[in-house]
Each structure stands twice: as structure tokens, then as C-alpha cells.
Design an enzyme around this catalytic site. Structure first.
Site, PDB file in Angstrom:
ATOM      1  N   HIS A  33       0.862  -1.183   0.000  1.00 22.70           N
ATOM      2  CA  HIS A  33       0.000   0.000   0.000  1.00 22.70           C
ATOM      3  C   HIS A  33       0.896   1.230   0.000  1.00 22.70           C
ATOM      4  O   HIS A  33       1.637   1.460   0.964  1.00 22.70           O
ATOM      5  CB  HIS A  33      -0.898   0.002   1.234  1.00 22.70           C
ATOM      6  CG  HIS A  33      -1.790  -1.195   1.327  1.00 22.70           C
ATOM      7  ND1 HIS A  33      -3.050  -1.228   0.782  1.00 22.70           N
ATOM      8  CD2 HIS A  33      -1.590  -2.419   1.891  1.00 22.70           C
ATOM      9  CE1 HIS A  33      -3.599  -2.417   1.009  1.00 22.70           C
ATOM     10  NE2 HIS A  33      -2.737  -3.161   1.674  1.00 22.70           N
ATOM     11  N   GLU A 214      -7.424 -12.467   6.152  1.00 18.79           N
ATOM     12  CA  GLU A 214      -6.466 -11.856   7.085  1.00 18.79           C
ATOM     13  C   GLU A 214      -7.103 -11.875   8.472  1.00 18.79           C
ATOM     14  O   GLU A 214      -6.713 -12.644   9.340  1.00 18.79           O
ATOM     15  CB  GLU A 214      -6.118 -10.429   6.666  1.00 18.79           C
ATOM     16  CG  GLU A 214      -5.144  -9.749   7.623  1.00 18.79           C
ATOM     17  CD  GLU A 214      -4.949  -8.264   7.350  1.00 18.79           C
ATOM     18  OE1 GLU A 214      -3.986  -7.705   7.906  1.00 18.79           O
ATOM     19  OE2 GLU A 214      -5.750  -7.658   6.609  1.00 18.79           O
ATOM     20  N   ASP A 290       3.435  -4.990   2.755  1.00 12.46           N
ATOM     21  CA  ASP A 290       2.148  -4.449   3.165  1.00 12.46           C
ATOM     22  C   ASP A 290       2.223  -2.940   3.402  1.00 12.46           C
ATOM     23  O   ASP A 290       2.010  -2.159   2.490  1.00 12.46           O
ATOM     24  CB  ASP A 290       1.643  -5.195   4.401  1.00 12.46           C
ATOM     25  CG  ASP A 290       0.134  -5.108   4.596  1.00 12.46           C
ATOM     26  OD1 ASP A 290      -0.533  -4.464   3.778  1.00 12.46           O
ATOM     27  OD2 ASP A 290      -0.385  -5.683   5.564  1.00 12.46           O
TER      28      ASP A 290
END
Length: 348
Positions: A33, A214, A290
Site C-alpha cells: 500500500h 487476514e 504491506d
């Protein structure tokens, strides 16, 4: 020049385990991200440039806030820090800073997530976001031969109608996107809510991925596959709880974009410890960072942590790098070239 002052990530020192600098291992990053690469120093620099007051005295105080008791506490800070991103230059600077670090960490191909719904409600046009990020990607390709593209993610905890409007707003620029994804708080927001949105993305010729498994149950992974038509599952670690789902993922060679340090920093230790079981089951596992500014490490740091924790040797680590390239949306020629780089690393 490296922008990362941390020591070179290495594997373990026990017999048979990688001890080389894992920055040198060519790899693709598929779960990143871009807003999650916003380091505290850049938060303050952009805040000063844009005249935005911050509720933190200094970098040290902000960095001290980068400790979380779960996904929601992380998201609260994550969205708060985004207020400093205003201009096309801000998004360019953010992305180029990540890509410089990625180059230093051995990334040869990067498929970057971004969250337009975190910016457009603040009055930032989606063109501003796309233009800044796209310009950084082009410069990284020219400077460091990093290939890749942008994946527009929908915030699943916001109204579906907003996701639909967001997608239509970029439809004329679909050629500037690699694909679409689904992220943010997972629990209580199943993939099925976004079936029509992903159907429209398919019509636009976009690749499709989604966060599932997740914090949400394995059933969310099945929904993402069956209803959204995803080609990769982001995270997906809870798939290990469902034997039938594991068999399906193995048979269909569905890649999982696993983020070890993210799991650990969000107090999901069981997810972190699931990695050996995912590998033993024959799943196509890739390693990714991430939101590395918040989770304490970029991609080579993730490789190094799992190498040390689970005694993974060069053969396994090279296999993970090959998985990342095979699972990417790079062209066949680009994948072949990058796989040759991994083979050369292994031969050395």
C-alpha cells in the site's frame, strides 16, 4: 544511494540457512500500500510544505504511535497521516521514496496498491493521485528498471455505491491501471458486497485481487475467488483453517500475497506462524511488506525475518522470489527475464 539506513537484511546463521544479503535476491512486490510507506519524516516534511498542523510534537512522538493492538488501531493512524498528501508532487514524492527503497531491497517489479477513497473525500482529485503515482513509476522504470503498475483498491468499509462511483471516475483512464483490489477493515465486510464492482472492473479489462482471510474467515477467500474472480488472494493466511480450501488453492495455483511483519505487528502471531504450514501444504506463497513504514520493515526485511524464524535456506527463499514473479501481472517476456535473474542469484 540507499534511502534505508537499516543494516542489510540477512538470513539465519545456522547450517544450511541463507546468510547472504537478501537485498540481492531479485523479487517482485505484490502487496504494498503506497500510503503505508509514509515514513514519519516524510509526514512532517509534507505537512510543512502544505501548511498542515500535526497533533505530534516531532518525528519521535509520531514514530512512537506506530505500535498497534490490532488492524483498526493501525488504520486509525494510517488514515490520519494521509492528510498531508495533497498535491501531485506529494504523491510523486511518496511513491518515488518507496521505489528507491524497493530498488535497494532487490525489487525488480512492483504492483502498488493505492486508496483513492482516502483522498477524494478530502477534495483531492483522483487525477492528482494517478498523475503523481504514475510519474514516479515511470521515473523508477527509467532510473532502476523497475517494472510494475498501479492497483486501485476499494475501501470495503465504505459504501459499495462509493466504490462504484470511484471505478467509473477512472474508467476513461483504465489504461493507466493494472487492476483493482479490495482492502481496509475486513471483518464484517465480505467480498460478496463488491461482486458488481469487480464485474465492472473485469469489463474494463482490469486484473482483480482482494484482501481476504487476514482477519476475516476462510469463507471470505472462497467468496473472493467465486464472486469477484480474483487472480490472487492478498494475505489469505486463514485459508489454512479449511482443508478443502487449501486443496483448491493448491490445485488452481492461486497465489497468496503474505505479509509476515504485518501479521506480527498487528498482533496476529498465529498468522505469522502459519507460514511454514502454508509452504508445506504446497501453496503458492509470496512475501511482501504491506505497510512497511508502520510495520517495521520493507520486503527484504520480511524475507530475512522468515529466513531466521523458520530456518529457510537459499533454495526456499529463491522459490519464494520465483513465486512472486510468476504471480505478478508482468508480461511473459518480463517474467522470463526476472526469473533468469533469480536463477543467476541461485547459481552464485
Amino acid at each position: 544511494m540507499s534511502t534505508d539506513a537499516s543494516p542489510a537484511p540477512r538470513g539465519g546463521t545456522h547450517d544450511g540457512v541463507a546468510s547472504r544479503d537478501l537485498r540481492s535476491l531479485p523479487k517482485a512486490e505484490l502487496h504494498l500500500h503506497i500510503e503505508g510507506t509514509l515514513e514519519p519524516e516524510l509526514v512532517f516534511a509534507l505537512a510543512e510544505r502544505n501548511g498542515i498542523p500535526l497533533p505530534y510534537a516531532d518525528v519521535a512522538e509520531l514514530r512512537a504511535r506506530y505500535a498497534f493492538d490490532g488492524l483498526q488501531s493501525f488504520l486509525d493512524l494510517y488514515y490520519a497521516c494521509m492528510a498531508v498528501l495533497v498535491t501531485e508532487q506529494d504523491f510523486y514524492d511518496l511513491a518515488l521514496a518507496y521505489l528507491a527503497r524497493a530498488h535497494d531491497q532487490g525489487v525488480r517489479h512492483a504492483e502498488i496498491f493505492f486508496d483513492p477513497q482516502a483522498h477524494t473525500p478530502r477534495g483531492i482529485s483522483i487525477d492528482t493521485v494517478l498523475d503523481g503515482l504514475g510519474r514516479a513509476m515511470a521515473d523508477a522504470a527509467a532510473r532502476w528498471d523497475i517494472s510494475g503498475g498501479l492497483i486501485l483498491c476499494f475501501l470495503r468499509d465504505r459504501p459499495v455505491a462509493e466504490a462504484e462511483r470511484t471505478l467509473e471516475s477512472v474508467a476513461p483512464r483504465a489504461h493507466d491501471l493494472l487492476g483493482v483490489g479490495l482492502d481496509s477493515a475486513e471483518d464484517g465486510f465480505p467480498p460478496s458486497l463488491f461482486e458488481a464492482v469487480f464485474g465492472r472492473a473485469a469489463e474494463l479489462g482490469l486484473h482483480r485481487v482482494a484482501h481476504a482471510g487476514e482477519e476475516g474467515p476462510p469463507a471470505y477467500v472462497a467468496e473472493a475467488l467465486d464472486l469477484l474472480g480474483v487472480e490472487r488472494v492478498d494475505h489469505g493466511v486463514r485459508s489454512i483453517e479449511d482443508a478443502a480450501l487449501v486443496q483448491r488453492l493448491v490445485a488452481d495455483r492461486v497465489p497468496l500475497t503474505v505479509c509476515p511483519l504485518s501479521n506480527r505487528r498487528l498482533n496476529a502471531e498465529s498468522s505469522f506462524q502459519a507460514l511454514p504450514r502454508l509452504l508445506e501444504a504446497g501453496l503458492v506463497v509470496t512475501l511482501n511488506s504491506d505497510d512497511p513504514a508502520y510495520f517495521g520493515g520493507y520486503i527484504a526485511d520480511n524475507y530475512a525475518v522468515v529466513a531466521d524464524e523458520f530456518a529457510l535456506d537459499d533454495t526456499v527463499l529463491a522459490g519464494l522470489a520465483r513465486n512472486s514473479i510468476d504471480a505478478s501481472f508482468a508480461s511473459p517476456d518480463r517474467r522470463a527475464a526476472l526469473l533468469a535473474e533469480v536463477a543467476a542469484w541461485s547459481a552464485r
